[in-house]
Scaffold this active site. Structure first.
Site, mmCIF file in Angstrom:
data_model
loop_
_atom_site.group_PDB
_atom_site.id
_atom_site.type_symbol
_atom_site.label_atom_id
_atom_site.label_comp_id
_atom_site.label_asym_id
_atom_site.label_seq_id
_atom_site.Cartn_x
_atom_site.Cartn_y
_atom_site.Cartn_z
ATOM 1 N N LEU A 148 -58.760 29.783 34.616
ATOM 2 C CA LEU A 148 -59.679 30.210 35.664
ATOM 3 C C LEU A 148 -60.918 30.770 34.990
ATOM 4 C CD1 LEU A 148 -57.335 32.164 38.144
ATOM 5 C CD2 LEU A 148 -58.239 29.855 38.432
ATOM 6 N N ASP A 149 -62.084 30.537 35.593
ATOM 7 C CA ASP A 149 -63.313 31.124 35.065
ATOM 8 C C ASP A 149 -63.194 32.642 35.034
ATOM 9 O OD1 ASP A 149 -64.354 28.576 34.955
ATOM 10 O OD2 ASP A 149 -65.539 28.776 36.788
ATOM 11 N N LYS A 150 -63.939 33.255 34.149
ATOM 12 C CA LYS A 150 -63.905 34.714 34.003
ATOM 13 C C LYS A 150 -64.087 35.420 35.338
ATOM 14 C CE LYS A 150 -66.370 38.561 31.815
ATOM 15 N NZ LYS A 150 -67.500 38.959 30.927
#
Length: 311
Positions: A148-150
């Site tokens: 997942l993106d930050k």
């Protein structure tokens, strides 16, 4: 021999004629690479004894493979070893939504990277999980199955051993991991449901940005509009593919960037990040052979946005 650390298979009549290696590869889904590692470490047993791998089996034989990583495999990955946790390290608490002996689903907070990118990064999901298991007194090898993106919050599947990771990764590659997201996008979408099919590749003008481009990787995003306001739409999103920034790129491409996603043209308002939450995971557990459905509660910052925009 701990049953928790080993996976057993009892040979059936229809398996007659197969050898130990074939049973391990086909019935216990062990990869060739892991097969070599298990062979070297005496991690394969036939009726509790190390076997000759080409030996033919008979009905009633019990074949076991070690599914827990041995101590030498439990050393922290280089990223964690470079920046071990200290009293000065800030460990971000992470809720566990589901856990068994092989897999877990964590609820990743927004602002937390999944794994370190640089040596100085010591506040990541891997660090948080390593700290959790250390406090429990457990030795676990941590393997995120997807990413997942930050600044995306929500459910992420993590394996607790190399064997668990191999099996879960196969589920992912074969399209068996169903991921659903909630997103708030700019504007009102013309259709209540839709599919965005557009290839995604790197943006040569930006080190981390992606864009729709003819030479990119095949990417398919499905959506359903749940609510609308004058300025925004709340959408349920699910993926056929898992490209970097896929949801963000696709909605920006059709003129509806995610709220808060300044990298792709979204306006920053109540939310100081992209309005994207990994709401649920659904898959057939590769070892328990039952379907699991795990939901991640919407975090406070997105709840505030939903209340302000759609209440």
């Amino acid at each position: 021999m701990s049953r928790k650390d080993w996976m057993e298979y009892t040979v059936k009549e229809e398996d007659t004629g197969m050898n130990v290696e074939q049973i391990v590869r086909q019935k216990l889904s062990v990869s060739g690479r892991m097969m070599q590692r298990l062979t070297r470490s005496k991690g394969i047993l036939l009726n509790r004894k190390p076997p000759f791998l080409q030996r033919q089996v008979k009905a009633g034989d019990v074949i076991a493979v070690r599914v827990a990583d041995r101590q030498e495999q439990l050393q922290p990955p280089p990223q964690l070893a470079a920046q071990p946790l200290t009293t000065d390290s800030k460990v971000v608490p992470v809720d566990i939504l589901y856990e068994d002996d092989h897999l877990l689903v964590a609820n990743k907070p927004a602002g937390l990277m999944v794994h370190p990118v640089k040596q100085e990064h010591n506040e990541t999901l891997l660090h948080s999980l390593a700290d959790l298991f250390a406090k429990r007194g457990e030795s676990v090898s941590i393997h995120p199955v997807h990413r997942l993106d930050k600044d995306t919050s929500g459910a992420i599947l993590v394996a607790k051993s190399s064997y668990g990771h191999q099996l879960a990764d196969r589920v992912l590659r074969e399209g068996g991991l169903h991921r659903e997201y909630l997103a708030v996008v700019s504007g009102r979408l013309a259709d209540g449901t839709g599919t965005i099919e557009a290839p995604i590749g790197k943006d040569p003008r930006h080190p981390t940005k992606r864009r729709v481009t003819d030479g990119g990787d095949h990417a398919v995003t499905h959506y359903e509009v749940k609510q609308t306001s004058e300025a925004m739409s709340l959408v349920r999103v699910w993926l056929e593919t898992g490209r970097t920034h896929q949801i963000r790129v696709h909605f920006a491409h059709i003129g509806h960037p995610l709220a808060g996603d300044t990298l792709y043209g979204g306006a920053r308002g109540l939310l100081r990040r992209q309005a994207l939450h990994a709401a649920s995971l659904r898959f057939v557990h590769p070892l328990l052979e039952k379907e699991l459905a795990v939901e991640a509660p919407v975090p406070a910052d997105m709840r505030r946005l939903l209340q302000a925009e759609f209440a």
